[in-house]
Write an enzyme that holds these catalytic residues in place. Structure first.
Site, PDB file in Angstrom:
ATOM      1  N   ALA A 181      47.619  54.401  65.556  1.00 42.89           N
ATOM      2  CA  ALA A 181      47.937  55.329  66.637  1.00 42.89           C
ATOM      3  C   ALA A 181      49.029  56.301  66.215  1.00 42.89           C
ATOM      4  O   ALA A 181      48.991  57.488  66.569  1.00 42.89           O
ATOM      5  CB  ALA A 181      48.374  54.554  67.878  1.00 42.89           C
ATOM      6  N   TYR A 182      49.986  55.806  65.446  1.00 37.27           N
ATOM      7  CA  TYR A 182      51.064  56.666  64.947  1.00 37.27           C
ATOM      8  C   TYR A 182      50.498  57.750  64.034  1.00 37.27           C
ATOM      9  O   TYR A 182      50.784  58.938  64.188  1.00 37.27           O
ATOM     10  CB  TYR A 182      52.086  55.814  64.198  1.00 37.27           C
ATOM     11  CG  TYR A 182      53.216  56.585  63.573  1.00 37.27           C
ATOM     12  CD1 TYR A 182      54.326  56.949  64.321  1.00 37.27           C
ATOM     13  CD2 TYR A 182      53.179  56.934  62.217  1.00 37.27           C
ATOM     14  CE1 TYR A 182      55.379  57.653  63.750  1.00 37.27           C
ATOM     15  CE2 TYR A 182      54.217  57.637  61.644  1.00 37.27           C
ATOM     16  CZ  TYR A 182      55.320  57.985  62.401  1.00 37.27           C
ATOM     17  OH  TYR A 182      56.356  58.689  61.818  1.00 37.27           O
TER      18      TYR A 182
END
Length: 257
Positions: free
Chosen positions: A161-162
Protein backbone atom coordinates in the site's frame (compact mmCIF):
# COMPACT_ATOMS: atom_id res chain seq x y z
CA UNK A 1 27.55 16.64 4.91
CA UNK A 2 27.86 20.28 3.91
CA UNK A 3 25.08 22.09 2.10
CA UNK A 4 25.44 22.65 -1.61
CA UNK A 5 26.03 26.35 -2.15
CA UNK A 6 24.61 28.70 0.46
CA UNK A 7 22.45 30.73 -1.97
CA UNK A 8 20.34 28.25 -3.92
CA UNK A 9 16.98 29.47 -2.60
CA UNK A 10 17.73 33.10 -1.84
CA UNK A 11 14.57 35.19 -1.27
CA UNK A 12 12.21 32.29 -2.00
CA UNK A 13 9.28 31.41 0.27
CA UNK A 14 9.14 27.63 0.67
CA UNK A 15 6.50 25.51 2.39
CA UNK A 16 7.76 22.18 3.79
CA UNK A 17 5.32 19.50 4.94
CA UNK A 18 6.41 16.80 7.34
CA UNK A 19 8.97 19.33 8.58
CA UNK A 20 9.16 18.21 12.20
CA UNK A 21 11.71 15.44 11.79
CA UNK A 22 13.73 13.29 9.41
CA UNK A 23 14.11 14.40 5.81
CA UNK A 24 11.59 17.23 6.27
CA UNK A 25 13.47 18.78 9.18
CA UNK A 26 16.80 18.41 7.38
CA UNK A 27 15.30 20.03 4.29
CA UNK A 28 13.77 22.92 6.22
CA UNK A 29 17.11 23.74 7.85
CA UNK A 30 18.94 23.43 4.54
CA UNK A 31 16.45 25.62 2.68
CA UNK A 32 16.86 28.33 5.32
CA UNK A 33 20.63 28.09 5.03
CA UNK A 34 20.19 28.46 1.29
CA UNK A 35 18.39 31.78 1.77
CA UNK A 36 14.71 30.78 1.86
CA UNK A 37 11.97 31.85 4.23
CA UNK A 38 10.47 28.54 5.33
CA UNK A 39 6.99 27.65 6.58
CA UNK A 40 7.14 24.38 8.51
CA UNK A 41 4.00 22.23 8.45
CA UNK A 42 3.08 18.99 10.22
CA UNK A 43 0.73 17.66 12.88
CA UNK A 44 3.08 17.91 15.87
CA UNK A 45 3.62 21.42 17.20
CA UNK A 46 6.43 20.53 19.58
CA UNK A 47 8.54 19.14 16.75
CA UNK A 48 7.82 22.12 14.52
CA UNK A 49 8.71 24.56 17.28
CA UNK A 50 12.04 22.83 17.84
CA UNK A 51 12.97 22.98 14.15
CA UNK A 52 11.81 26.60 13.90
CA UNK A 53 13.91 27.57 16.90
CA UNK A 54 16.98 25.79 15.52
CA UNK A 55 16.61 27.71 12.24
CA UNK A 56 16.06 31.12 13.80
CA UNK A 57 18.89 30.59 16.30
CA UNK A 58 21.34 30.51 13.39
CA UNK A 59 19.86 33.58 11.69
CA UNK A 60 17.40 31.80 9.40
CA UNK A 61 13.81 32.80 8.71
CA UNK A 62 11.15 30.24 9.60
CA UNK A 63 7.69 29.91 11.08
CA UNK A 64 5.34 26.97 11.55
CA UNK A 65 1.70 25.95 11.19
CA UNK A 66 0.14 22.74 12.47
CA UNK A 67 -2.09 20.93 9.99
CA UNK A 68 -3.65 17.60 9.14
CA UNK A 69 -2.46 17.03 5.60
CA UNK A 70 -5.25 14.54 4.88
CA UNK A 71 -7.86 17.26 5.46
CA UNK A 72 -8.53 19.76 2.68
CA UNK A 73 -9.48 22.71 4.88
CA UNK A 74 -6.45 22.17 7.11
CA UNK A 75 -4.10 22.12 4.13
CA UNK A 76 -5.71 25.23 2.65
CA UNK A 77 -5.28 27.05 5.97
CA UNK A 78 -1.59 26.11 6.06
CA UNK A 79 -1.04 27.58 2.60
CA UNK A 80 -3.03 30.72 3.49
CA UNK A 81 -0.95 31.10 6.66
CA UNK A 82 2.21 30.95 4.56
CA UNK A 83 0.97 33.71 2.26
CA UNK A 84 -0.17 35.83 5.21
CA UNK A 85 3.20 35.44 6.89
CA UNK A 86 5.47 35.96 3.89
CA UNK A 87 3.28 37.55 1.23
CA UNK A 88 3.68 34.86 -1.39
CA UNK A 89 4.54 31.22 -2.10
CA UNK A 90 7.41 30.37 -4.44
CA UNK A 91 8.07 26.71 -3.75
CA UNK A 92 6.96 23.67 -1.78
CA UNK A 93 8.46 20.39 -0.63
CA UNK A 94 5.64 17.91 0.03
CA UNK A 95 7.48 15.49 2.23
CA UNK A 96 4.89 14.42 4.82
CA UNK A 97 4.27 10.70 4.88
CA UNK A 98 3.69 7.70 7.10
CA UNK A 99 4.34 4.00 7.01
CA UNK A 100 2.55 1.34 9.00
CA UNK A 101 3.38 -2.24 9.92
CA UNK A 102 5.17 -4.29 7.29
CA UNK A 103 2.68 -6.86 5.98
CA UNK A 104 1.77 -8.80 2.86
CA UNK A 105 -1.15 -7.58 0.76
CA UNK A 106 -3.40 -10.28 2.25
CA UNK A 107 -2.45 -9.46 5.83
CA UNK A 108 -2.51 -5.67 5.57
CA UNK A 109 -5.36 -4.11 7.54
CA UNK A 110 -7.92 -2.04 5.68
CA UNK A 111 -7.59 0.83 8.16
CA UNK A 112 -3.83 0.91 7.57
CA UNK A 113 -4.37 0.97 3.81
CA UNK A 114 -6.83 3.86 4.15
CA UNK A 115 -4.50 5.82 6.45
CA UNK A 116 -1.54 5.48 4.08
CA UNK A 117 -3.58 6.60 1.10
CA UNK A 118 -5.10 9.55 2.97
CA UNK A 119 -1.72 10.98 4.00
CA UNK A 120 0.83 9.77 1.45
CA UNK A 121 -1.34 10.09 -1.66
CA UNK A 122 -4.37 12.27 -0.98
CA UNK A 123 -2.27 14.58 1.20
CA UNK A 124 0.06 15.35 -1.69
CA UNK A 125 -2.90 15.97 -4.01
CA UNK A 126 -4.51 18.35 -1.52
CA UNK A 127 -1.22 20.13 -0.93
CA UNK A 128 -0.51 20.65 -4.60
CA UNK A 129 -4.03 21.94 -5.25
CA UNK A 130 -3.68 24.66 -2.62
CA UNK A 131 -0.03 25.42 -3.37
CA UNK A 132 -0.43 25.78 -7.12
CA UNK A 133 -3.38 28.11 -6.63
CA UNK A 134 -1.33 30.26 -4.23
CA UNK A 135 1.68 30.31 -6.55
CA UNK A 136 -0.42 31.46 -9.47
CA UNK A 137 -2.06 34.17 -7.36
CA UNK A 138 1.05 35.48 -5.57
CA UNK A 139 4.18 34.65 -7.55
CA UNK A 140 3.04 33.79 -11.05
CA UNK A 141 5.41 30.82 -11.14
CA UNK A 142 6.90 28.28 -8.79
CA UNK A 143 8.42 24.90 -8.11
CA UNK A 144 7.17 21.86 -6.23
CA UNK A 145 9.02 18.73 -5.16
CA UNK A 146 7.01 15.77 -3.91
CA UNK A 147 8.51 13.00 -1.82
CA UNK A 148 8.03 9.60 -3.43
CA UNK A 149 10.06 6.46 -2.73
CA UNK A 150 12.30 3.98 -4.49
CA UNK A 151 9.52 1.55 -3.51
CA UNK A 152 7.27 3.26 -6.07
CA UNK A 153 9.45 2.24 -8.98
CA UNK A 154 8.79 -1.50 -8.80
CA UNK A 155 6.96 -4.05 -6.66
CA UNK A 156 7.33 -3.45 -2.94
CA UNK A 157 6.86 -6.68 -0.94
CA UNK A 158 5.66 -6.06 2.59
CA UNK A 159 4.88 -2.42 1.84
CA UNK A 160 2.40 -2.78 -1.00
CA UNK A 161 0.00 0.00 0.00
CA UNK A 162 2.90 2.33 0.75
CA UNK A 163 4.52 1.70 -2.62
CA UNK A 164 1.20 2.07 -4.43
CA UNK A 165 0.53 5.43 -2.76
CA UNK A 166 3.98 6.65 -3.73
CA UNK A 167 3.49 5.45 -7.30
CA UNK A 168 0.30 7.51 -7.27
CA UNK A 169 2.41 10.49 -6.19
CA UNK A 170 4.59 9.94 -9.25
CA UNK A 171 1.55 10.11 -11.51
CA UNK A 172 0.22 13.25 -9.81
CA UNK A 173 3.67 14.82 -10.14
CA UNK A 174 3.95 14.21 -13.87
CA UNK A 175 0.35 15.25 -14.55
CA UNK A 176 0.80 18.52 -12.64
CA UNK A 177 4.06 19.16 -14.50
CA UNK A 178 2.22 18.89 -17.83
CA UNK A 179 -0.81 20.89 -16.75
CA UNK A 180 1.02 23.77 -15.06
CA UNK A 181 4.30 23.93 -16.96
CA UNK A 182 2.78 26.50 -19.36
CA UNK A 183 2.03 28.69 -16.31
CA UNK A 184 5.65 28.54 -15.16
CA UNK A 185 5.27 25.99 -12.37
CA UNK A 186 7.71 23.09 -12.31
CA UNK A 187 6.73 19.87 -10.50
CA UNK A 188 9.18 17.06 -9.75
CA UNK A 189 9.54 14.25 -7.24
CA UNK A 190 12.42 12.58 -5.46
CA UNK A 191 12.41 8.85 -4.76
CA UNK A 192 14.65 8.20 -1.76
CA UNK A 193 16.07 4.80 -0.98
CA UNK A 194 17.05 3.68 2.52
CA UNK A 195 17.47 6.83 4.61
CA UNK A 196 18.38 7.04 8.29
CA UNK A 197 15.11 8.38 9.67
CA UNK A 198 12.63 7.29 12.34
CA UNK A 199 10.80 5.32 9.67
CA UNK A 200 13.76 3.06 8.92
CA UNK A 201 14.30 2.61 12.66
CA UNK A 202 10.78 1.16 12.84
CA UNK A 203 11.79 -1.41 10.25
CA UNK A 204 14.99 -2.15 12.17
CA UNK A 205 12.90 -3.00 15.23
CA UNK A 206 11.16 -5.65 13.11
CA UNK A 207 14.21 -6.83 11.18
CA UNK A 208 17.52 -5.79 12.82
CA UNK A 209 19.45 -6.66 9.66
CA UNK A 210 17.28 -4.66 7.24
CA UNK A 211 19.81 -1.86 6.69
CA UNK A 212 22.62 -4.35 6.09
CA UNK A 213 20.43 -6.33 3.68
CA UNK A 214 19.35 -3.32 1.63
CA UNK A 215 22.86 -1.83 1.63
CA UNK A 216 24.18 -5.08 0.15
CA UNK A 217 21.90 -4.45 -2.86
CA UNK A 218 22.82 -0.76 -3.10
CA UNK A 219 25.81 0.12 -5.32
CA UNK A 220 27.04 2.74 -2.82
CA UNK A 221 26.73 0.09 -0.09
CA UNK A 222 25.17 2.33 2.55
CA UNK A 223 21.97 4.18 3.46
CA UNK A 224 21.55 7.92 2.94
CA UNK A 225 21.60 10.58 5.60
CA UNK A 226 18.54 12.90 5.52
CA UNK A 227 20.67 15.86 4.36
CA UNK A 228 21.65 13.97 1.22
CA UNK A 229 18.01 13.62 0.24
CA UNK A 230 17.35 17.24 1.23
CA UNK A 231 20.16 18.39 -1.07
CA UNK A 232 18.38 16.85 -4.05
CA UNK A 233 15.10 18.53 -3.13
CA UNK A 234 16.81 21.91 -2.70
CA UNK A 235 18.42 21.71 -6.11
CA UNK A 236 15.17 20.74 -7.84
CA UNK A 237 13.39 23.68 -6.19
CA UNK A 238 16.13 26.10 -7.19
CA UNK A 239 16.54 28.07 -10.39
CA UNK A 240 19.49 25.84 -11.26
CA UNK A 241 16.88 23.22 -12.22
CA UNK A 242 14.89 25.73 -14.27
CA UNK A 243 14.37 23.40 -17.26
CA UNK A 244 13.58 20.27 -15.27
CA UNK A 245 9.98 19.23 -14.66
CA UNK A 246 8.00 15.99 -14.54
CA UNK A 247 11.02 14.04 -13.26
CA UNK A 248 10.96 11.28 -10.64
CA UNK A 249 14.56 11.45 -9.39
CA UNK A 250 15.90 8.40 -7.53
CA UNK A 251 18.04 9.41 -4.55
CA UNK A 252 18.88 5.86 -3.64
CA UNK A 253 22.59 5.16 -3.97
CA UNK A 254 21.91 3.28 -7.20
CA UNK A 255 19.41 0.81 -5.69
CA UNK A 256 16.99 1.22 -8.60
CA UNK A 257 19.67 1.02 -11.30
Amino acid sequence: MENISGQLLMDKVVMVTGAGRGIGAAAAKLFAEEGASVMLVSRTESELRTVRDEITATGGNADYFTADLSDASSVEEAVKATVRRYGRLNAAFNNAGIVVTVASLVDEKEEDFDLIQSVNYKGVWLSMKAQIKAMLETSGSGAIVNSSSVGSLKGNPGLGAYGAAKRGVNSLTQTAAIEYGPAGIRVNAIAPGTTMTDMIQQWVSINPKIIEQISAKTPLRRPAEPIEVANAAAWLLSDQASFITGVILPVDGGLSA
